[in-house]
Design an enzyme around this catalytic site. Structure first.
Site, mmCIF file in Angstrom:
data_model
loop_
_atom_site.group_PDB
_atom_site.id
_atom_site.type_symbol
_atom_site.label_atom_id
_atom_site.label_comp_id
_atom_site.label_asym_id
_atom_site.label_seq_id
_atom_site.Cartn_x
_atom_site.Cartn_y
_atom_site.Cartn_z
ATOM 1 N N HIS A 142 0.794 -1.236 0.000
ATOM 2 C CA HIS A 142 0.000 0.000 0.000
ATOM 3 C C HIS A 142 0.825 1.283 0.000
ATOM 4 O O HIS A 142 0.279 2.364 -0.163
ATOM 5 C CB HIS A 142 -0.941 0.029 1.221
ATOM 6 C CG HIS A 142 -0.234 0.392 2.491
ATOM 7 N ND1 HIS A 142 0.511 -0.512 3.206
ATOM 8 C CD2 HIS A 142 -0.137 1.565 3.162
ATOM 9 C CE1 HIS A 142 1.026 0.076 4.259
ATOM 10 N NE2 HIS A 142 0.664 1.346 4.266
HETATM 11 C C1 UD1 Z 1 -1.894 6.026 5.495
HETATM 12 C C2 UD1 Z 1 -0.572 6.515 6.086
HETATM 13 C C3 UD1 Z 1 0.441 5.398 6.117
HETATM 14 C C4 UD1 Z 1 -0.116 4.151 6.773
HETATM 15 C C5 UD1 Z 1 -1.427 3.776 6.093
HETATM 16 C C6 UD1 Z 1 -2.040 2.553 6.735
HETATM 17 C C7 UD1 Z 1 -0.056 8.899 5.632
HETATM 18 C C8 UD1 Z 1 0.834 9.808 4.909
HETATM 19 N N1 UD1 Z 1 0.002 7.588 5.291
HETATM 20 O O1 UD1 Z 1 -1.650 5.695 4.136
HETATM 21 O O2 UD1 Z 1 1.573 5.829 6.858
HETATM 22 O O3 UD1 Z 1 0.817 3.099 6.641
HETATM 23 O O4 UD1 Z 1 -2.319 4.887 6.210
HETATM 24 O O5 UD1 Z 1 -3.138 2.095 6.019
HETATM 25 O O6 UD1 Z 1 -0.784 9.341 6.506
HETATM 26 N N2 UD1 Z 1 -8.869 5.278 0.953
HETATM 27 C C9 UD1 Z 1 -10.099 4.670 0.917
HETATM 28 N N3 UD1 Z 1 -10.754 4.488 2.113
HETATM 29 C C10 UD1 Z 1 -10.222 4.873 3.302
HETATM 30 C C11 UD1 Z 1 -8.975 5.498 3.313
HETATM 31 C C12 UD1 Z 1 -8.301 5.695 2.140
HETATM 32 O O7 UD1 Z 1 -10.607 4.305 -0.125
HETATM 33 O O8 UD1 Z 1 -10.876 4.636 4.341
HETATM 34 C C13 UD1 Z 1 -8.118 5.420 -0.326
HETATM 35 C C14 UD1 Z 1 -8.328 6.733 -1.030
HETATM 36 O O9 UD1 Z 1 -8.205 6.468 -2.401
HETATM 37 C C15 UD1 Z 1 -7.142 7.544 -0.564
HETATM 38 C C16 UD1 Z 1 -6.054 6.480 -0.490
HETATM 39 O O10 UD1 Z 1 -6.722 5.310 -0.036
HETATM 40 O O11 UD1 Z 1 -6.811 8.579 -1.442
HETATM 41 C C17 UD1 Z 1 -4.911 6.821 0.434
HETATM 42 O O12 UD1 Z 1 -5.382 7.100 1.756
HETATM 43 P P1 UD1 Z 1 -4.500 8.001 2.756
HETATM 44 O O13 UD1 Z 1 -5.224 8.168 4.028
HETATM 45 O O14 UD1 Z 1 -4.059 9.231 2.042
HETATM 46 O O15 UD1 Z 1 -3.164 7.194 2.969
HETATM 47 P P2 UD1 Z 1 -2.857 5.630 3.114
HETATM 48 O O16 UD1 Z 1 -2.315 5.137 1.829
HETATM 49 O O17 UD1 Z 1 -4.013 4.894 3.695
#
Ligand code: UD1
Length: 367
Positions: A207
């Site tokens: 991820h």
């Molecule tokens: C975040 C953390 C990372 C951690 C990870 C655990 C940061 C910079 N990164 O990364 O350190 O290892 O969480 O999972 O804070 N999305 C969904 N549903 C959700 C959440 C996210 O669909 O409930 C999708 C969206 O497309 C979003 C993408 O995942 O744009 C990324 O989510 P984001 O919260 O930006 O970061 P993570 O990759 O989850």
């Protein structure tokens, strides 16, 4: 003592579980603020219900966005909460955008900030998590370091006088849940269809932005997983699904069977049922180590360098460069004979966190 815990992303909920339980055994007031960084049921709600965490007192509902937008939204939304609560401590966890925003908002209101899981470093400044850790450590009043290695990093940055080694709260929760899984208190692992839990399989997650956001790199990593000679249960984070879809990349190819992320006990059960783990997650590298399964990490560095000892964890930044035979041999290697040690603590870190917060309330603030 009143403490506000700021959480928002999946790994923070796992760390919150033992801390909330430790607070519940005291008279202190513990307020939980969920930023809403993660909002999918299987990235958030299942951890509250599965790990017995009390519902958040406040939910900010910020959702996804670019790093700047997400961090800024959390900052703006959390400001009035801190103003209303005026806690003795704000406790932030790990290295996400929620961590940094919580720390900055508290510092600006002159509220003491403690950083749980302080001092981890990948020394890779391209990682958003590395910015978040370094900035949070330098902003915080109290640095709760999980390991001696983390303390060494803080010392090198001139932060030793505010650092305390407490052990890692993830050990507390991992060992407790492992015991429940082994005692049959949880159902069998819920693996993607096509993976038989009674036959050897590898468990995989992917991820990190540096692995998912570059189309060429993602395609090459998926190809490497697909070429493995055992079924690969890939529990796909929404970021991976979103990027693969945008890039027109099929994840379910060759050995790869795709499933959704699962709750904590199901994850522990899936690791215990596997013959090995392939991942880019920090938490899962450590869980594999604690649960005695070999781990192959698809990164060029790890914050949890202790897991490399004895060959329990191996870094493979680019499987394609390793060559097909060596990649297969690495990812499917047997568990090493060397026993794992206990660099992450004894499973009582959360109690030590609460005691340390109590003790440090009497230390005069730096300002
Ligand atoms: C975040 C953390 C990372 C951690 C990870 C655990 C940061 C910079 N990164 O990364 O350190 O290892 O969480 O999972 O804070 N999305 C969904 N549903 C959700 C959440 C996210 O669909 O409930 C999708 C969206 O497309 C979003 C993408 O995942 O744009 C990324 O989510 P984001 O919260 O930006 O970061 P993570 O990759 O989850």
């Amino acid at each position: 003592m009143k403490v506000v815990s700021v959480v928002g992303a999946r790994p923070q909920l796992v760390k919150l579980a033992p801390v909330a339980a430790a607070f519940a055994r005291t008279d202190h007031r513990h307020v939980i603020v969920h930023t809403g960084q993660h909002y999918d049921v299987n990235l958030s709600d299942v951890f509250f219900s599965g790990l017995g965490i009390p519902d958040p007192d406040v939910h900010l509902g910020v959702g996804s966005g670019s790093h700047g937008v997400q961090t800024g939204r959390i900052l703006a939304a959390i400001d009035p909460v801190f103003e209303a609560e005026r806690p003795d401590w704000v406790l932030v966890y790990g290295d996400t955008n929620s961590t940094l925003a919580g720390a900055v908002a508290a510092v600006k209101q002159h509220i003491r900030v403690a950083h749980l899981e302080a001092g981890l470093r990948s020394f890779n400044r391209r990682m958003p998590e590395e910015h978040n850790r370094v900035l949070t450590d330098h902003a915080a009043d109290l640095l709760l370091a999980p390991t001696e290695d983390a303390l060494r990093h803080l010392t090198r940055e001139g932060l030793a006088d505010r650092a305390v080694v407490t052990g890692d709260v993830m050990v507390d929760v991992c060992l407790r849940v492992r015991d429940g899984v082994l005692a049959g208190a949880h159902p069998r692992p819920d693996l993607p269809s096509g993976v038989d839990p009674d036959q050897p399989y590898l468990l995989a997650t992917l991820h990190r932005a540096e692995n998912t956001d570059d189309p060429e790199r993602l395609a090459s990593l998926v190809e490497a997983l697909a070429a493995l000679p055992l079924p690969v249960a890939l529990l796909a984070h929404p970021r991976l699904l979103a990027r693969a879809e945008a890039q027109g990349l099929k994840l379910a190819q060759g050995a790869v069977h795709v499933g959704r992320p699962v709750g904590y006990a199901a994850m522990v059960a899936a690791v215990l049922g596997s013959v090995g783990v392939v991942t880019d997650s920090g938490g899962l590298q450590k869980e594999a180590y604690l649960l005695g399964r070999p781990c192959t990490t698809l990164r060029s560095e790890t914050e949890w360098s202790e897991t490399l000892d004895g060959g329990w964890n191996r870094l493979v930044p680019d499987p394609a460069r390793l060559g097909a035979a060596e990649w297969v041999a690495t990812a499917t290697r047997a568990a090493p004979q060397t026993p794992t040690s206990t660099p992450f603590g004894d499973g009582r870190a959360a109690e030590r966190v609460v005691e340390t917060l109590e003790r440090w309330l009497t230390v005069p603030r730096r300002d």
